[in-house]
Write a protein that holds these residues in place. Structure first.
Motif, PDB file in Angstrom:
ATOM      1  N   GLU A 180       0.914   7.060   6.777  1.00 39.70           N
ATOM      2  CA  GLU A 180       1.328   6.787   5.053  1.00 39.70           C
ATOM      3  C   GLU A 180       2.575   8.128   5.308  1.00 39.70           C
ATOM      4  OE1 GLU A 180      -1.845   6.762   2.659  1.00 39.70           O
ATOM      5  OE2 GLU A 180      -3.134   6.218   4.725  1.00 39.70           O
TER       6      GLU A 180
ATOM      7  N   TYR B 261      -7.108  -7.951   0.402  1.00 42.53           N
ATOM      8  CA  TYR B 261      -5.970  -8.563  -0.588  1.00 42.53           C
ATOM      9  C   TYR B 261      -5.124  -9.728  -1.263  1.00 42.53           C
ATOM     10  CZ  TYR B 261      -7.665  -3.833  -0.096  1.00 42.53           C
ATOM     11  OH  TYR B 261      -8.259  -2.322   0.381  1.00 42.53           O
TER      12      TYR B 261
ATOM     13  N   SER C  18      -5.819   4.612   0.206  1.00 47.73           N
ATOM     14  CA  SER C  18      -5.179   3.642   0.432  1.00 47.73           C
ATOM     15  C   SER C  18      -5.190   2.892   1.290  1.00 47.73           C
ATOM     16  CB  SER C  18      -3.962   3.861   1.441  1.00 47.73           C
ATOM     17  OG  SER C  18      -3.335   4.983   0.425  1.00 47.73           O
ATOM     18  N   PRO C  19      -5.115   1.051   0.986  1.00 57.35           N
ATOM     19  CA  PRO C  19      -6.510   0.442   2.127  1.00 57.35           C
ATOM     20  C   PRO C  19      -5.374   0.534   3.077  1.00 57.35           C
ATOM     21  CG  PRO C  19      -4.933  -0.469   0.386  1.00 57.35           C
ATOM     22  CD  PRO C  19      -4.729   1.013   0.847  1.00 57.35           C
TER      23      PRO C  19
ATOM     24  N   LEU D 191       1.849  14.723  -3.315  1.00 57.14           N
ATOM     25  CA  LEU D 191       2.586  14.820  -4.438  1.00 57.14           C
ATOM     26  C   LEU D 191       3.216  13.400  -4.884  1.00 57.14           C
ATOM     27  CD1 LEU D 191       5.473  16.939  -2.723  1.00 57.14           C
ATOM     28  CD2 LEU D 191       3.215  17.984  -3.711  1.00 57.14           C
ATOM     29  N   LYS D 192       2.677  12.330  -4.485  1.00 51.53           N
ATOM     30  CA  LYS D 192       3.265  10.800  -4.968  1.00 51.53           C
ATOM     31  C   LYS D 192       1.906  10.584  -5.467  1.00 51.53           C
ATOM     32  CE  LYS D 192       6.311   8.108  -3.386  1.00 51.53           C
ATOM     33  NZ  LYS D 192       6.760   7.533  -1.938  1.00 51.53           N
ATOM     34  N   TYR D 193       0.356  10.604  -5.120  1.00 52.57           N
ATOM     35  CA  TYR D 193      -0.417  10.079  -5.956  1.00 52.57           C
ATOM     36  C   TYR D 193      -1.125  11.718  -5.861  1.00 52.57           C
ATOM     37  CZ  TYR D 193       1.457   6.235  -4.125  1.00 52.57           C
ATOM     38  OH  TYR D 193       2.553   4.680  -3.637  1.00 52.57           O
ATOM     39  N   PRO D 194      -1.316  12.248  -6.857  1.00 53.17           N
ATOM     40  CA  PRO D 194      -2.281  13.155  -6.749  1.00 53.17           C
ATOM     41  C   PRO D 194      -3.385  13.572  -7.572  1.00 53.17           C
ATOM     42  CG  PRO D 194      -0.151  13.763  -8.755  1.00 53.17           C
ATOM     43  CD  PRO D 194      -0.054  12.592  -8.095  1.00 53.17           C
TER      44      PRO D 194
ATOM     45  N   GLU E 208      -1.723  -0.465   9.052  1.00 52.77           N
ATOM     46  CA  GLU E 208      -3.307  -0.371   7.703  1.00 52.77           C
ATOM     47  C   GLU E 208      -3.948  -1.647   8.401  1.00 52.77           C
ATOM     48  OE1 GLU E 208      -1.589  -1.595   3.869  1.00 52.77           O
ATOM     49  OE2 GLU E 208       0.188  -1.275   5.424  1.00 52.77           O
TER      50      GLU E 208
ATOM     51  N   LYS F 264       2.257  11.755   0.812  1.00 47.35           N
ATOM     52  CA  LYS F 264       1.651  11.063  -0.587  1.00 47.35           C
ATOM     53  C   LYS F 264       0.744  11.925  -1.173  1.00 47.35           C
ATOM     54  CE  LYS F 264       2.578   7.085   0.962  1.00 47.35           C
ATOM     55  NZ  LYS F 264       3.947   8.296   1.356  1.00 47.35           N
TER      56      LYS F 264
ATOM     57  N   SER G  92       0.523  -1.421   0.129  1.00 49.26           N
ATOM     58  CA  SER G  92       0.042   0.128   0.015  1.00 49.26           C
ATOM     59  C   SER G  92       1.200   1.339  -0.329  1.00 49.26           C
ATOM     60  CB  SER G  92      -0.701  -0.049   1.215  1.00 49.26           C
ATOM     61  OG  SER G  92      -1.571  -1.493   1.450  1.00 49.26           O
ATOM     62  N   PRO G  93       0.308   2.584  -0.300  1.00 45.89           N
ATOM     63  CA  PRO G  93       0.958   3.807  -0.390  1.00 45.89           C
ATOM     64  C   PRO G  93       0.936   3.802   1.062  1.00 45.89           C
ATOM     65  CG  PRO G  93      -0.932   3.843  -2.144  1.00 45.89           C
ATOM     66  CD  PRO G  93      -0.443   2.657  -1.438  1.00 45.89           C
ATOM     67  N   GLY G  94       2.578   4.168   1.361  1.00 49.94           N
ATOM     68  CA  GLY G  94       3.241   4.369   2.763  1.00 49.94           C
ATOM     69  C   GLY G  94       3.231   3.905   3.673  1.00 49.94           C
TER      70      GLY G  94
ATOM     71  N   VAL H 270       3.833   6.989  -9.782  1.00 50.19           N
ATOM     72  CA  VAL H 270       3.054   7.243 -10.234  1.00 50.19           C
ATOM     73  C   VAL H 270       3.729   8.999 -10.769  1.00 50.19           C
ATOM     74  CG1 VAL H 270       0.766   8.732 -10.354  1.00 50.19           C
ATOM     75  CG2 VAL H 270       1.086   6.090  -9.312  1.00 50.19           C
ATOM     76  N   GLN H 271       4.029   9.464  -9.381  1.00 48.16           N
ATOM     77  CA  GLN H 271       4.530  11.129  -9.615  1.00 48.16           C
ATOM     78  C   GLN H 271       6.073  11.722  -9.104  1.00 48.16           C
ATOM     79  OE1 GLN H 271       5.260  13.147 -12.243  1.00 48.16           O
ATOM     80  NE2 GLN H 271       2.816  13.294 -12.416  1.00 48.16           N
ATOM     81  N   THR H 272       6.776  12.176  -9.298  1.00 46.77           N
ATOM     82  CA  THR H 272       7.296  12.704  -8.541  1.00 46.77           C
ATOM     83  C   THR H 272       9.242  11.642  -8.993  1.00 46.77           C
ATOM     84  OG1 THR H 272       7.530  11.833  -5.734  1.00 46.77           O
ATOM     85  CG2 THR H 272       6.151  13.832  -6.895  1.00 46.77           C
TER      86      THR H 272
ATOM     87  N   LYS I 129       6.710  -1.776  10.655  1.00 47.27           N
ATOM     88  CA  LYS I 129       6.621  -0.455  11.620  1.00 47.27           C
ATOM     89  C   LYS I 129       5.534  -1.460  13.295  1.00 47.27           C
ATOM     90  CE  LYS I 129       4.557   2.563   7.903  1.00 47.27           C
ATOM     91  NZ  LYS I 129       3.525   3.604   7.764  1.00 47.27           N
TER      92      LYS I 129
ATOM     93  N   VAL J 237     -12.470   0.750  -2.815  1.00 48.92           N
ATOM     94  CA  VAL J 237     -11.609  -0.457  -2.769  1.00 48.92           C
ATOM     95  C   VAL J 237     -10.329   0.031  -2.189  1.00 48.92           C
ATOM     96  CG1 VAL J 237      -9.865  -1.955  -4.060  1.00 48.92           C
ATOM     97  CG2 VAL J 237     -12.551  -1.927  -4.770  1.00 48.92           C
ATOM     98  N   GLY J 238      -9.490   0.124  -1.669  1.00 49.07           N
ATOM     99  CA  GLY J 238      -8.201   0.476  -0.683  1.00 49.07           C
ATOM    100  C   GLY J 238      -7.428   0.921  -1.835  1.00 49.07           C
ATOM    101  N   ASN J 239      -7.126   1.828  -3.026  1.00 43.74           N
ATOM    102  CA  ASN J 239      -6.205   1.481  -3.682  1.00 43.74           C
ATOM    103  C   ASN J 239      -6.117   4.040  -4.172  1.00 43.74           C
ATOM    104  OD1 ASN J 239      -5.292   2.210  -6.431  1.00 43.74           O
ATOM    105  ND2 ASN J 239      -6.215   0.233  -7.325  1.00 43.74           N
ATOM    106  N   LEU J 240      -5.194   4.402  -3.822  1.00 40.37           N
ATOM    107  CA  LEU J 240      -4.558   5.380  -4.342  1.00 40.37           C
ATOM    108  C   LEU J 240      -4.370   5.665  -5.872  1.00 40.37           C
ATOM    109  CD1 LEU J 240      -5.409   7.503  -1.932  1.00 40.37           C
ATOM    110  CD2 LEU J 240      -2.566   7.217  -1.815  1.00 40.37           C
ATOM    111  N   VAL J 241      -4.493   4.975  -6.190  1.00 37.92           N
ATOM    112  CA  VAL J 241      -4.327   5.031  -7.903  1.00 37.92           C
ATOM    113  C   VAL J 241      -5.780   4.812  -8.857  1.00 37.92           C
ATOM    114  CG1 VAL J 241      -2.917   5.415  -9.677  1.00 37.92           C
ATOM    115  CG2 VAL J 241      -2.405   4.430  -7.142  1.00 37.92           C
ATOM    116  N   CYS J 242      -5.768   3.911  -9.046  1.00 39.24           N
ATOM    117  CA  CYS J 242      -7.208   3.437 -10.558  1.00 39.24           C
ATOM    118  C   CYS J 242      -8.978   4.696 -10.334  1.00 39.24           C
ATOM    119  CB  CYS J 242      -6.771   2.601 -10.396  1.00 39.24           C
ATOM    120  SG  CYS J 242      -5.682   1.015 -10.953  1.00 39.24           S
TER     121      CYS J 242
ATOM    122  N   LYS K 198      -5.554  -7.096   6.197  1.00 34.62           N
ATOM    123  CA  LYS K 198      -5.608  -6.756   4.476  1.00 34.62           C
ATOM    124  C   LYS K 198      -5.274  -8.502   4.233  1.00 34.62           C
ATOM    125  CE  LYS K 198      -6.404  -2.602   4.664  1.00 34.62           C
ATOM    126  NZ  LYS K 198      -7.511  -3.286   6.443  1.00 34.62           N
TER     127      LYS K 198
END
Lengths: 220, 220
Positions: free
Chosen positions: B143, A151, B38-39, B149-152, A143, B147, A38-40, A67-69, A165, B119-124, A147
């Motif tokens: 997280e 998932y 995110s999840p 900046l990375k998943y704008p 989280e 985040k 997961s992110p983070g 995805v970016q940066t 963590k 769904v836990g997902n910071l992109v799709c 999970k």
């Protein structure tokens, strides 16, 4: 159904390129892992701790997917290892052709370990082989312990689980026993490490494992 | 390029169905939010706290989206609200047609608020309109503060940001000021709440906002 057919073709093409990457890495005796989470969850922090611990004792390179940066590649480059950043510009996972291109930017001779940090996403990267020896999934205690059940594909396709963590465990409602048991229910052959990047706990054990695996691959 | 064309058609078709969902919800005066994160950021915990707080004072229904399991719908159903579970079986986001089908399983008359947990997902999920009034993105302090900046895309497409797990802030390296500033850099019009589901902090403020928005929609 035409979309499914195209998706299958995309995956088949991806698998072909992944096999080329795998053959290339094998030729150089490089052990490659594909880190997913997961992110983070702490992939980059684990990576930084790993590079500190392995120090100059193992020749490592890193491919960063975001995805970016290029924040992560900059964090990694501070540790003096070769790092290539892939920016997917919205794409939710790395694919084998992106890794193939990134490999061209690295000097492979003498390398023992390649760490590929995937996009933070617990769903999509599970389907995409990049040519790695194995997937390493990172799940952080914050989280929640459910999970692996929610998932499952990612936990099923991974060979290693890092529970990160663990220093935050006393402040969450997660149970590490439940998390382990849920993960092993999905994938009984998972190798499990417990780490904290803040306290350093578990990092030595993880790095010893990486060193052993890299040695095995290099001496084949 | 044929894959891109098909993807565009999928998105266009999705947007059409989303507009139908939106019209249906408007006809009943229902305020609908699409919760994304995110999840493990705490969407379901926030939802449970929200249902406790709104109690019998607002008529709420829930649509739960998960890759696998109906664990979340069961958590929600304990609070005595109508809940429909969508299991995507590997799918990385909800789509408007899934929500349309779920809406058929709910009795819409008298409802004021519909909460869709994605769904836990910071992109799709950022690309898929479900017919909601707005997207609410949840980011937890654990997280990390980078985040947005990375998943704008997700932060750009959301109207509300809930910063969750603020009780864990003293134990992390995240700065809430940096997180807020990064989020507002991506999307200056974000409404921001800070919550902790363990201490209950910020939940009343969030629920008051939800109640106001639901009232505005219902009286239109």
């Amino acid at each position: 159904m035409s979309i499914l057919t195209i998706e299958r073709k995309v995956l088949e093409k991806n698998d072909e390129v992944a096999e080329e990457n795998r053959a290339l890495l094998a030729r150089y005796g490089i052990f490659a892992i594909n880190m997913v989470s997961s992110p983070g969850a702490g992939k980059t922090s684990i990576l930084e701790r790993t590079l500190e611990t392995l120090g100059g004792t193992l020749s490592v390179a890193v491919i960063e997917g975001d995805v970016q940066t290029d924040l992560d590649a900059r964090r990694v480059a501070r540790h003096g290892v070769p790092a290539v950043q892939i920016v997917t510009r919205g794409g939710c996972h790395l694919e084998a052709n992106l890794v193939r291109d990134a490999l061209r930017g690295l000097s492979l001779g003498g390398l023992r370990l390649l760490i590929i940090e995937n996009v933070g996403n617990l769903v999509c990267p599970s389907n995409y082989d990049l040519g790695e020896a194995m997937k390493v999934v990172v799940a952080s205690t914050t989280e929640g312990d459910d999970k692996p059940l929610k998932y499952p594909a990612m936990f099923r396709n991974a060979s290693v689980l890092i529970i990160n963590k663990i220093d935050l465990l006393p402040y969450t409602d997660s149970s590490i026993l439940t998390l382990r048991s849920n993960a092993l229910q999905i994938n009984p052959s998972l190798t499990i490490f417990e780490t904290s990047c803040r306290t350093g706990r578990g990092i030595d054990e993880w790095c010893a494992w990486l060193r052993r695996k890299s040695g095995e691959t290099g001496s084949r």
